[in-house]
Structures are given as C-alpha cells and as structure tokens.
Design a protein around this motif. Structure first.
Motif, PDB file in Angstrom:
ATOM      1  N   TYR A  33       0.844  -1.187   0.000  1.00 47.66           N
ATOM      2  CA  TYR A  33       0.000   0.000   0.000  1.00 47.66           C
ATOM      3  C   TYR A  33       0.885   1.245   0.000  1.00 47.66           C
ATOM      4  O   TYR A  33       1.964   1.263   0.596  1.00 47.66           O
ATOM      5  N   PHE A  35       0.552   5.574   0.623  1.00 50.13           N
ATOM      6  CA  PHE A  35      -0.305   6.600   1.218  1.00 50.13           C
ATOM      7  C   PHE A  35       0.345   7.974   1.068  1.00 50.13           C
ATOM      8  O   PHE A  35       1.558   8.107   1.016  1.00 50.13           O
ATOM      9  N   ARG A  50      -4.984   6.963  -0.650  1.00 51.06           N
ATOM     10  CA  ARG A  50      -4.396   5.628  -0.517  1.00 51.06           C
ATOM     11  C   ARG A  50      -4.415   4.929  -1.871  1.00 51.06           C
ATOM     12  O   ARG A  50      -5.346   5.090  -2.648  1.00 51.06           O
ATOM     13  N   GLU A  52      -3.602   0.984  -3.554  1.00 48.15           N
ATOM     14  CA  GLU A  52      -3.175  -0.413  -3.449  1.00 48.15           C
ATOM     15  C   GLU A  52      -2.336  -0.743  -4.678  1.00 48.15           C
ATOM     16  O   GLU A  52      -2.728  -0.432  -5.797  1.00 48.15           O
ATOM     17  N   ARG A  95       3.466   0.822   2.992  1.00 48.61           N
ATOM     18  CA  ARG A  95       3.106  -0.192   3.974  1.00 48.61           C
ATOM     19  C   ARG A  95       3.019  -1.536   3.286  1.00 48.61           C
ATOM     20  O   ARG A  95       2.352  -1.677   2.277  1.00 48.61           O
ATOM     21  N   LEU A 104       4.335   1.521   8.914  1.00 48.14           N
ATOM     22  CA  LEU A 104       4.443   2.500   7.844  1.00 48.14           C
ATOM     23  C   LEU A 104       5.886   2.986   7.754  1.00 48.14           C
ATOM     24  O   LEU A 104       6.520   3.247   8.766  1.00 48.14           O
TER      25      LEU A 104
END
Lengths: 116, 116
Positions: A33, A35, A50, A52, A95, A104
């Motif tokens: 992930y 962010f 965010r 993916e 992450r 993170l």
C-alpha cells in the motif's frame, strides 16, 4: 528494507493552481500500500489518499489524485485548485501487506506553501 | 469513525523524572499500535510496535529500557519515558491499526514532551 524518498523539501503553489509532489520508493515486494498523509500546523496526521499496488487505476479523492507508476516505483500526488488550507507538510508512506508489523515507512516530507 | 486520542497533549518535566503518555483508540479495538517520534521539521521515526498482550517490538537504536511500552488492553497503549533527559524532548505520536479498514492506521494528535 523499504525506503521512501521525497526529493522536494519545499514546494510553493499559487492559490487555485495545481501542484505535484514527488515520491519514489524502493521495495522488492509486489503487493503493498502507498499513502499520502498531510500534517498541518496542528501536527495531526491526516490521510489524504491511498493506493493499493495491485490496482492499476490511479486513486482520486476530490482535488487530490496520484500518478502511480509501479515499474518506476513512483507515487506522486497532484493537488488541483490549491487552497490556503492545503498548506502543510505532506508525507508519502509505504506499507507492506505482510502481517509482520504492518508498519508505515515514511518519506522525509515536503512542505507545501500556498500563496494567496 | 476511528478516533485515537493521546494524553497529555503536552508535558514539561524535570530531568531525571519519568513521564507516561497514553494512546487510546476510542471507538475501535486495536491489536497493534505504533509509537513514533518526530523532531522539528523532520519526518516520523518509528520507535516501536506495540501488540496487545505481548512485548513491544523496538526499532534498531531505540532503548527498550528507556522507552517502556505497555499495551494492556485492545484500546490502550502507554509509552513511559524513564529518567528523561533534555535530548528526549520531542513530539511523540501514536497510531492504531484498524486492520479491517484497508490497512489504514489512525493517528493520535501527538504529545509534545519538553524535558528541562
């Protein structure tokens, strides 16, 4: 270990204009992930957007959008129609999807100034 | 919602004393919480990962005997800075993992520690 790099310590944008903040990362994983967090003067961390890694489509949240280039390991944030309230520190973060800690990893941050 | 609180928001203490900082997830259960340290104009540095009912996992270079972490319940983690010194002065931020929500971490508002 993963690393996140933000090459722009400071950026400035005119109110109502568009600005792009850069972020690159290094990882050997294929699924993860990414962010963008905003930290205003109050220092409360606020999630902006965010992404993916398995999704090819770039995430969008109102005036905020990302340009996710997985092969290049690049994850830039575009802020459109900049507002005075957008002035803050912006942190890019990575992450892992693995269960080990799910910590993170943050970049060094970019201070965004918005000129009226 | 997913709200995380920290108490106190700021504290001033004398050198040699111990200070406890609380991090609470107010409306969700967090099996994992994270403690970060942030120096002025710098990024967040992960200090440790706190798991409910087990010992915390500390990052390299973080003294576990100086920064005591206890995660006694699913909604509370505490960080105790023991025998504080002026160099421990910093901004401490906790976050809680709400794993049911796209791996998002929710951040507390932070605690400013000043050691005289």
């Amino acid at each position: 270990a993963q690393t996140v790099t933000q090459s722009q310590p400071e950026m400035s944008v005119q109110e109502a204009e568009t600005v792009t903040l850069s972020c690159t990362y290094d990882t050997s994983e294929s699924d993860y992930y990414l962010f963008w967090y905003k930290q205003p003067p109050s220092r409360q961390m606020i999630l902006v957007i965010r992404q993916e890694a398995y999704k090819q489509q770039n995430a969008t949240e109102n005036r905020f959008s990302v340009n996710f280039q997985k092969a290049a390991k690049s994850f830039s944030l575009k802020i459109s129609d900049s507002q005075l309230g957008d002035a803050a520190m912006y942190f890019c973060a990575y992450r892992t999807t693995h269960n080990a800690g799910n910590m993170l990893t943050f970049g060094g941050g970019t201070r965004l100034m918005v000129k009226p | 919602g997913a709200v995380v609180s920290q108490h106190p928001s700021w504290v001033i203490c004398k050198s040699g004393t111990s200070v406890k900082i609380e991090c609470r997830s107010l409306d969700f259960q967090a099996t994992t919480m994270f403690w970060y340290r942030q120096f002025p104009k710098q990024s967040l540095m992960l200090m440790a990962t706190s798991n409910e009912g087990s010992k915390a996992t500390y990052e390299q270079g973080v003294e576990k005997d100086k920064f005591l972490i206890n995660h006694a319940s699913l909604t509370l983690s505490t960080l105790t800075v023991t025998s504080a010194h002026p160099e421990d002065s910093s901004f401490y931020i906790c976050s809680a993992d709400k794993s049911t929500r796209n791996n998002e971490q929710f951040f507390g508002p932070g605690t400013r520690l000043t050691v005289l």
